[in-house]
Motif scaffolding. Structure first.
Motif, PDB file in Angstrom:
ATOM      1  N   ILE A 323       0.600  -1.307   0.017  1.00 32.81           N
ATOM      2  CA  ILE A 323      -0.187   0.008  -0.072  1.00 32.81           C
ATOM      3  C   ILE A 323       0.877   1.078   0.079  1.00 32.81           C
ATOM      4  CG2 ILE A 323      -1.409   1.467   1.441  1.00 32.81           C
ATOM      5  CD1 ILE A 323      -2.804  -1.017  -0.153  1.00 32.81           C
ATOM      6  N   SER A 324       1.771   1.160   0.726  1.00 30.80           N
ATOM      7  CA  SER A 324       2.788   2.273   0.719  1.00 30.80           C
ATOM      8  C   SER A 324       3.463   2.592  -0.460  1.00 30.80           C
ATOM      9  CB  SER A 324       3.843   2.250   1.796  1.00 30.80           C
ATOM     10  OG  SER A 324       5.067   3.145   1.820  1.00 30.80           O
ATOM     11  N   LEU A 325       4.001   1.500  -1.181  1.00 32.02           N
ATOM     12  CA  LEU A 325       4.438   1.607  -2.351  1.00 32.02           C
ATOM     13  C   LEU A 325       3.402   2.056  -3.654  1.00 32.02           C
ATOM     14  CD1 LEU A 325       6.699   1.170  -4.690  1.00 32.02           C
ATOM     15  CD2 LEU A 325       5.917  -1.378  -4.840  1.00 32.02           C
ATOM     16  N   LEU A 326       2.204   1.458  -3.419  1.00 32.72           N
ATOM     17  CA  LEU A 326       1.089   2.181  -4.539  1.00 32.72           C
ATOM     18  C   LEU A 326       0.855   3.524  -4.191  1.00 32.72           C
ATOM     19  CD1 LEU A 326      -1.389  -0.972  -4.496  1.00 32.72           C
ATOM     20  CD2 LEU A 326       0.502  -0.347  -6.269  1.00 32.72           C
ATOM     21  N   ALA A 327       0.621   3.877  -3.088  1.00 31.65           N
ATOM     22  CA  ALA A 327       0.481   5.305  -2.721  1.00 31.65           C
ATOM     23  C   ALA A 327       1.528   6.464  -3.156  1.00 31.65           C
ATOM     24  CB  ALA A 327       0.311   5.626  -1.145  1.00 31.65           C
ATOM     25  N   LEU A 328       2.837   5.864  -3.120  1.00 30.91           N
ATOM     26  CA  LEU A 328       4.009   6.454  -3.867  1.00 30.91           C
ATOM     27  C   LEU A 328       3.725   6.514  -5.283  1.00 30.91           C
ATOM     28  CD1 LEU A 328       6.768   7.842  -3.312  1.00 30.91           C
ATOM     29  CD2 LEU A 328       7.877   5.373  -3.293  1.00 30.91           C
ATOM     30  N   ILE A 329       3.651   5.453  -5.906  1.00 34.84           N
ATOM     31  CA  ILE A 329       3.661   5.362  -7.391  1.00 34.84           C
ATOM     32  C   ILE A 329       2.389   6.291  -7.987  1.00 34.84           C
ATOM     33  CG2 ILE A 329       2.863   3.856  -9.271  1.00 34.84           C
ATOM     34  CD1 ILE A 329       4.310   1.563  -8.021  1.00 34.84           C
ATOM     35  N   LEU A 344      -1.046   5.808   7.719  1.00 25.86           N
ATOM     36  CA  LEU A 344      -1.894   4.536   7.671  1.00 25.86           C
ATOM     37  C   LEU A 344      -1.383   3.641   8.707  1.00 25.86           C
ATOM     38  CD1 LEU A 344      -1.712   4.484   3.936  1.00 25.86           C
ATOM     39  CD2 LEU A 344      -3.990   5.210   4.962  1.00 25.86           C
ATOM     40  N   SER A 345      -2.449   2.506   8.948  1.00 27.76           N
ATOM     41  CA  SER A 345      -2.163   1.743   9.989  1.00 27.76           C
ATOM     42  C   SER A 345      -2.766   0.067   9.469  1.00 27.76           C
ATOM     43  CB  SER A 345      -2.562   1.909  11.434  1.00 27.76           C
ATOM     44  OG  SER A 345      -3.741   1.847  11.335  1.00 27.76           O
ATOM     45  N   LEU A 346      -1.906  -0.726   9.762  1.00 30.04           N
ATOM     46  CA  LEU A 346      -2.371  -2.143   9.406  1.00 30.04           C
ATOM     47  C   LEU A 346      -2.294  -2.957  10.733  1.00 30.04           C
ATOM     48  CD1 LEU A 346      -2.332  -4.315   7.047  1.00 30.04           C
ATOM     49  CD2 LEU A 346      -0.411  -5.143   7.932  1.00 30.04           C
ATOM     50  N   SER A 347      -3.351  -3.858  10.890  1.00 33.25           N
ATOM     51  CA  SER A 347      -3.467  -4.721  11.907  1.00 33.25           C
ATOM     52  C   SER A 347      -3.199  -5.872  11.347  1.00 33.25           C
ATOM     53  CB  SER A 347      -5.070  -4.941  12.247  1.00 33.25           C
ATOM     54  OG  SER A 347      -5.393  -3.666  13.102  1.00 33.25           O
ATOM     55  N   PRO A 348      -1.850  -6.403  11.880  1.00 33.91           N
ATOM     56  CA  PRO A 348      -1.448  -7.867  11.214  1.00 33.91           C
ATOM     57  C   PRO A 348      -2.561  -8.890  11.648  1.00 33.91           C
ATOM     58  CG  PRO A 348      -0.061  -6.792  12.798  1.00 33.91           C
ATOM     59  CD  PRO A 348      -1.274  -5.941  12.978  1.00 33.91           C
ATOM     60  N   LEU A 349      -2.260  -9.920  10.891  1.00 41.89           N
ATOM     61  CA  LEU A 349      -3.349 -11.173  10.990  1.00 41.89           C
ATOM     62  C   LEU A 349      -3.370 -11.747  12.294  1.00 41.89           C
ATOM     63  CD1 LEU A 349      -2.742 -12.850   7.287  1.00 41.89           C
ATOM     64  CD2 LEU A 349      -4.478 -10.951   8.146  1.00 41.89           C
ATOM     65  N   LEU A 350      -4.632 -11.979  12.800  1.00 40.12           N
ATOM     66  CA  LEU A 350      -4.919 -12.655  14.135  1.00 40.12           C
ATOM     67  C   LEU A 350      -4.943 -13.993  13.625  1.00 40.12           C
ATOM     68  CD1 LEU A 350      -4.784 -12.335  17.098  1.00 40.12           C
ATOM     69  CD2 LEU A 350      -7.452 -12.187  16.862  1.00 40.12           C
ATOM     70  N   ILE A 351      -4.132 -15.168  14.220  1.00 35.16           N
ATOM     71  CA  ILE A 351      -4.028 -16.519  13.801  1.00 35.16           C
ATOM     72  C   ILE A 351      -4.566 -17.174  15.260  1.00 35.16           C
ATOM     73  CG2 ILE A 351      -2.885 -18.443  12.980  1.00 35.16           C
ATOM     74  CD1 ILE A 351      -0.912 -16.248  11.614  1.00 35.16           C
ATOM     75  N   VAL A 385      -7.088   8.594  -5.581  1.00 35.32           N
ATOM     76  CA  VAL A 385      -7.156   7.612  -4.550  1.00 35.32           C
ATOM     77  C   VAL A 385      -6.989   8.431  -3.195  1.00 35.32           C
ATOM     78  CG1 VAL A 385      -6.457   5.268  -3.713  1.00 35.32           C
ATOM     79  CG2 VAL A 385      -5.935   5.930  -6.100  1.00 35.32           C
ATOM     80  N   THR A 386      -7.911   8.154  -2.166  1.00 36.78           N
ATOM     81  CA  THR A 386      -7.902   8.761  -1.211  1.00 36.78           C
ATOM     82  C   THR A 386      -7.338   8.031   0.093  1.00 36.78           C
ATOM     83  OG1 THR A 386      -9.837   8.114  -0.435  1.00 36.78           O
ATOM     84  CG2 THR A 386     -10.117  10.193  -1.881  1.00 36.78           C
ATOM     85  N   ILE A 387      -6.923   8.887   1.097  1.00 38.45           N
ATOM     86  CA  ILE A 387      -6.381   8.169   2.229  1.00 38.45           C
ATOM     87  C   ILE A 387      -7.147   7.070   2.712  1.00 38.45           C
ATOM     88  CG2 ILE A 387      -6.900   9.755   3.712  1.00 38.45           C
ATOM     89  CD1 ILE A 387      -4.629   9.283   5.575  1.00 38.45           C
ATOM     90  N   GLU A 388      -8.529   7.106   2.739  1.00 38.21           N
ATOM     91  CA  GLU A 388      -9.568   6.461   3.015  1.00 38.21           C
ATOM     92  C   GLU A 388      -9.823   4.967   2.235  1.00 38.21           C
ATOM     93  OE1 GLU A 388     -10.239   9.685   2.548  1.00 38.21           O
ATOM     94  OE2 GLU A 388     -10.335  10.106   4.795  1.00 38.21           O
ATOM     95  N   LEU A 394      -6.173  -1.759   3.804  1.00 39.05           N
ATOM     96  CA  LEU A 394      -5.449  -2.083   4.916  1.00 39.05           C
ATOM     97  C   LEU A 394      -6.390  -2.859   6.156  1.00 39.05           C
ATOM     98  CD1 LEU A 394      -3.139   0.850   5.341  1.00 39.05           C
ATOM     99  CD2 LEU A 394      -2.542  -1.827   4.566  1.00 39.05           C
ATOM    100  N   ASP A 395      -7.660  -2.269   6.404  1.00 40.77           N
ATOM    101  CA  ASP A 395      -8.562  -2.729   7.285  1.00 40.77           C
ATOM    102  C   ASP A 395      -9.092  -4.154   7.014  1.00 40.77           C
ATOM    103  OD1 ASP A 395      -8.180  -0.577   8.894  1.00 40.77           O
ATOM    104  OD2 ASP A 395      -9.916   0.532   7.997  1.00 40.77           O
ATOM    105  N   ASP A 396      -9.155  -4.397   5.804  1.00 40.00           N
ATOM    106  CA  ASP A 396      -9.822  -5.546   5.181  1.00 40.00           C
ATOM    107  C   ASP A 396      -9.100  -6.896   5.209  1.00 40.00           C
ATOM    108  OD1 ASP A 396     -12.156  -4.341   4.153  1.00 40.00           O
ATOM    109  OD2 ASP A 396     -11.717  -3.929   2.272  1.00 40.00           O
ATOM    110  N   TRP A 397      -7.808  -6.453   5.470  1.00 38.94           N
ATOM    111  CA  TRP A 397      -6.460  -7.446   5.674  1.00 38.94           C
ATOM    112  C   TRP A 397      -7.032  -8.307   6.770  1.00 38.94           C
ATOM    113  CZ3 TRP A 397      -3.444  -9.837   2.853  1.00 38.94           C
ATOM    114  CH2 TRP A 397      -2.320 -10.396   3.537  1.00 38.94           C
ATOM    115  N   SER A 398      -7.297  -9.450   6.712  1.00 37.39           N
ATOM    116  CA  SER A 398      -7.892 -10.692   7.597  1.00 37.39           C
ATOM    117  C   SER A 398      -7.549 -12.065   6.883  1.00 37.39           C
ATOM    118  CB  SER A 398      -9.277 -10.704   7.816  1.00 37.39           C
ATOM    119  OG  SER A 398     -10.143 -10.808   6.906  1.00 37.39           O
ATOM    120  N   ILE A 399      -7.476 -12.930   7.919  1.00 33.08           N
ATOM    121  CA  ILE A 399      -7.548 -14.447   7.247  1.00 33.08           C
ATOM    122  C   ILE A 399      -8.611 -14.605   6.461  1.00 33.08           C
ATOM    123  CG2 ILE A 399      -8.167 -16.745   8.144  1.00 33.08           C
ATOM    124  CD1 ILE A 399      -5.034 -16.070   8.591  1.00 33.08           C
TER     125      ILE A 399
END
Lengths: 409, 304
Positions: A323-329, A344-351, A385-388, A394-399
């Motif tokens: 995501i950081s790279l895509l925002a930069l591009i 921006l923040s990312l919650s790592p995957l809870l296993i 593309v917005t910050i949201e 990033l928020d959708d990132w889950s198992i």
């Protein structure tokens, strides 16, 4: 023989003269902007922080849309381990999809080396530089080098621990995005997993108190315990890289607190996770009688889940790098920054199970698997593309997301 | 004639590489900013290499560089904090102390110098990592000196002084003499141990300066400060054609030529945008070629 010696000296002299000539010519024009070498880290950063209204001029004038391929410099720690290899693969795939050229510099572990890489990438004509800062000062030094050259930059995986550095960096008009792990909430969630299994008394392996990320994790565990009614019997600081010291800590917990039902560990990497499980295996206690919640994945965690020792683990930070790279591009392509740093923040995957651990190993930390479609990549690197939008991904990132993206029922 | 040709290899390599990158990078290599960057980037290694040449001249190796650099930085920070002038002075002092400690272990303790250096390297790294784990050592003020003029000035002073001491004073000449034949040197009434100690002290002083430059580049001190300095310096000196066994064949120019080769190659390969999987291979091939052609093999005659 004499002639050869003379020739050697002549070549050496000529070489020295050429270098001096270029150097002096170069220095003569260095009164203002120093390009890659950051002249202004100290006092000027303070001045820069007062100049929030500064507009981006150099990069705006760059022909991002002139048909030339956008060129991005990538300073990355390596591509041989699971995470390093996965992001290397994801970034190269994204570059292919977006018709962007990536120039990689691998293996720098100090700020001075990262700065050298950054200067060389700028000289190579990169219009944006992505990096994982090796320490807080790296944001400042590399950021200044980029600012001096009118090159956009973005980071991931690290918080900026110092307030003055953060202020100075946020005032840098070329700073596009910083993505960091939301460790605090995940740690609270991990405590909840233990509490749901009836655990009421735990011991904790805490982290380095000067490391912002470790402080976040420790705080998350502490707050989670008070929120879910779990008592922390004792705390011992993790000894990084010393497995036997960590085994000793766990043994001390087991001996001194026989009523201990669980162990919280702020990190399971660098042998810590293995040390905990080794100590539990050797303790003579019934398997699964002590539940472990450990941040980061480690070797043998699949078996630890199956044996019942491990109740919760977490990992998977590759998304934040992408995501950081895509925002930069996106910013480099549009040729103008928003004037505001995207934080921006990312919650790592809870296993929480052996099955999820298996999915994680097969589909997340695997360079062969692309979890984001070409359409998603295109949409996140386009105009408007917005910050949201980025935060939502990033928020959708889950198992569950991983399962869906990998086509698993 | 053949020997003279060999000696030309590092210089020729530098010239060829310079011209190669000058003509194959669409002018990017010869830009003002890039040349300035090259000088700044090579300064830390070059300064340390100048001091190390003194130790190598009397047939020893100093492996303490990275650890001693980190140790100097950490100890100086703990005493001086953000006070830059004091920090720089203390870095030099602690650098020299590190050099003298290596000399003490080597001369009084009869320990091979490279082992003494390695011990110091590990100890220094360990101390730096322990302190860094509990102390935030930001040196933002130091970064204001990260400019071409400061680095050029430091480089000129160190290189010129190093060259003069190495070639025109007893300190330099005796190092080469000791490297050629230590027994004969001793029998001729020269205090071999004293001159060896001076060489380590000089090496320590340059480590101190390199430590200052590292902090200026990094704006902070961390456990990894000075990481790989010893490897870079020894590689640079080897590329510059230095005699590994010391003696009269040791030349100060090796420090300059070797360091420039090392950093120009790194810079040029980035300008080319070479695939990262091949960068190390290309570097290895180039280094191997240069060293194979230029190395002084006289020391291996006995083995054969």
């Amino acid at each position: 023989m004499k002639t050869t010696k003379k020739l050697t000296r002549f070549i050496a002299l000529a070489m020295a003269m050429i270098l001096c000539l270029f150097t002096l010519a170069g220095c003569a024009g260095s009164g203002g902007n120093n390009g890659g070498s950051s002249q202004n880290s100290g006092e000027e950063t303070a001045a820069a922080s007062d100049a929030n209204t500064e507009t981006v001029t150099d990069a705006e004038s760059k022909p991002a849309d002139s048909g030339e391929k956008v060129k991005i410099g990538m300073i990355w720690y390596g591509n041989t381990d699971a995470m390093g290899g996965t992001f290397y693969s994801w970034a190269n795939h994204a570059a292919e999809v977006l018709n962007v050229e990536l120039v990689w510099k691998l293996g720098s572990y100090t700020t001075a080396d990262e700065l050298t890489d950054c200067e060389n990438l700028i000289s190579a004509g990169c219009q944006g530089v992505y990096f994982v800062p090796m320490d807080t000062a790296a944001n400042l030094q590399l950021g200044n080098a980029c600012k001096d050259a009118g090159v956009y930059w973005a980071t991931s995986n690290r918080q900026i621990a110092d307030e003055s550095v953060l202020t100075a960096c946020e005032a840098n008009p070329y700073f596009v995005a910083r993505v960091y792990d939301n460790s605090y909430d995940v740690c609270k969630e991990m405590v909840k997993v233990l509490a749901d299994q009836g655990i009421k008394k735990v011991c904790m392996l805490s982290g380095d108190p000067t490391d912002a990320m470790m402080v976040d994790r420790t705080k998350g565990f502490e707050d989670g315990c008070s929120e879910y009614g779990v008592e922390i019997l004792a705390t011992s600081q993790i000894v990084s890289g010393d497995a036997s010291a960590n085994v000793d800590s766990v043994n001390n917990f087991l001996t001194l607190y026989p009523n201990m039902e669980g162990i919280l560990a702020v990190s399971g990497t660098a042998g810590v996770g293995e040390a905990i499980i080794t100590a539990l295996d050797a303790s003579g206690r019934e398997k699964g009688s002590v539940k472990v919640a450990a941040f980061d994945t480690f070797e043998g965690n699949q078996q630890a889940f199956e044996a019942g020792w491990l109740a919760a683990s977490c990992g998977g930070y590759t998304s934040e790098c992408l995501i950081s790279l895509l925002a930069l591009i996106s910013t480099v392509r549009s040729g103008s920054g928003t004037g505001e740093v995207m934080a921006l923040s990312l919650s790592p995957l809870l296993i929480t199970s052996a099955e999820e651990m298996d999915i994680f190993s097969q589909y997340v930390d695997n360079p062969e698997i692309q979890l984001y479609s070409d359409e998603t990549i295109q949409s996140l690197a386009g105009d408007g593309v917005t910050i949201e939008d980025y935060q939502k991904v990033l928020d959708d990132w889950s198992i569950d997301y991983v399962k869906q993206a990998a086509g698993i029922e | 004639m053949r020997e003279q040709m060999k000696k030309m290899v590092p210089v020729a390599g530098l010239v060829i590489m310079f011209l190669l990158f000058a003509f194959t990078t669409d002018g990017k290599f010869l830009t003002r900013v890039n040349l300035q960057n090259l000088i700044i980037q090579s300064a830390i290694t070059m300064v340390a290499a100048v001091g190390t040449a003194f130790v190598m001249a009397h047939n020893n190796l100093d492996f303490s560089l990275g650890g001693a650099c980190a140790l100097s930085c950490v100890l100086s920070y703990l005493i001086a904090g953000q006070n830059l002038p004091l920090f720089f002075i203390l870095c030099m002092v602690f650098g020299i102390v590190c050099g003298l400690f290596s000399a003490l272990l080597h001369i009084k303790g009869q320990i091979p110098a490279f082992m003494a250096g390695m011990c110091l390297m590990f100890a220094g790294r360990g101390v730096a990592q322990s302190v860094a784990a509990n102390t935030n050592m930001l040196m933002v003020g130091a970064a204001s000196l990260n400019n071409i003029w400061f680095f050029l000035l430091v480089l000129l002073v160190v290189v010129v002084l190093g060259f003069l001491i190495f070639n025109y004073t007893k300190v330099g000449k005796y190092q080469k003499l000791i490297g050629t034949n230590p027994k004969a040197t001793e029998l001729s009434g020269i205090n071999v141990n004293a001159y060896k100690t001076i060489a380590f002290a000089i090496s320590g002083a340059t480590i101190g300066i390199a430590a200052c430059l590292t902090v200026i580049r990094s704006a902070s001190i961390i456990g990894n400060t000075g990481l790989n300095l010893e490897t870079n310096v020894l590689l640079a000196l080897s590329l510059g054609g230095i005699s590994i066994t010391g003696g009269s064949a040791t030349k100060m120019r090796s420090a300059i030529i070797g360091t420039l080769i090392f950093f120009i190659l790194n810079n040029g390969l980035t300008l080319w945008g070479l695939n990262p999987d091949y960068v190390d291979i290309v570097k290895a091939v180039f280094f191997l070629l240069t060293v194979t052609i230029s190395i002084d093999r006289s020391q291996y005659d006995m083995i054969a």
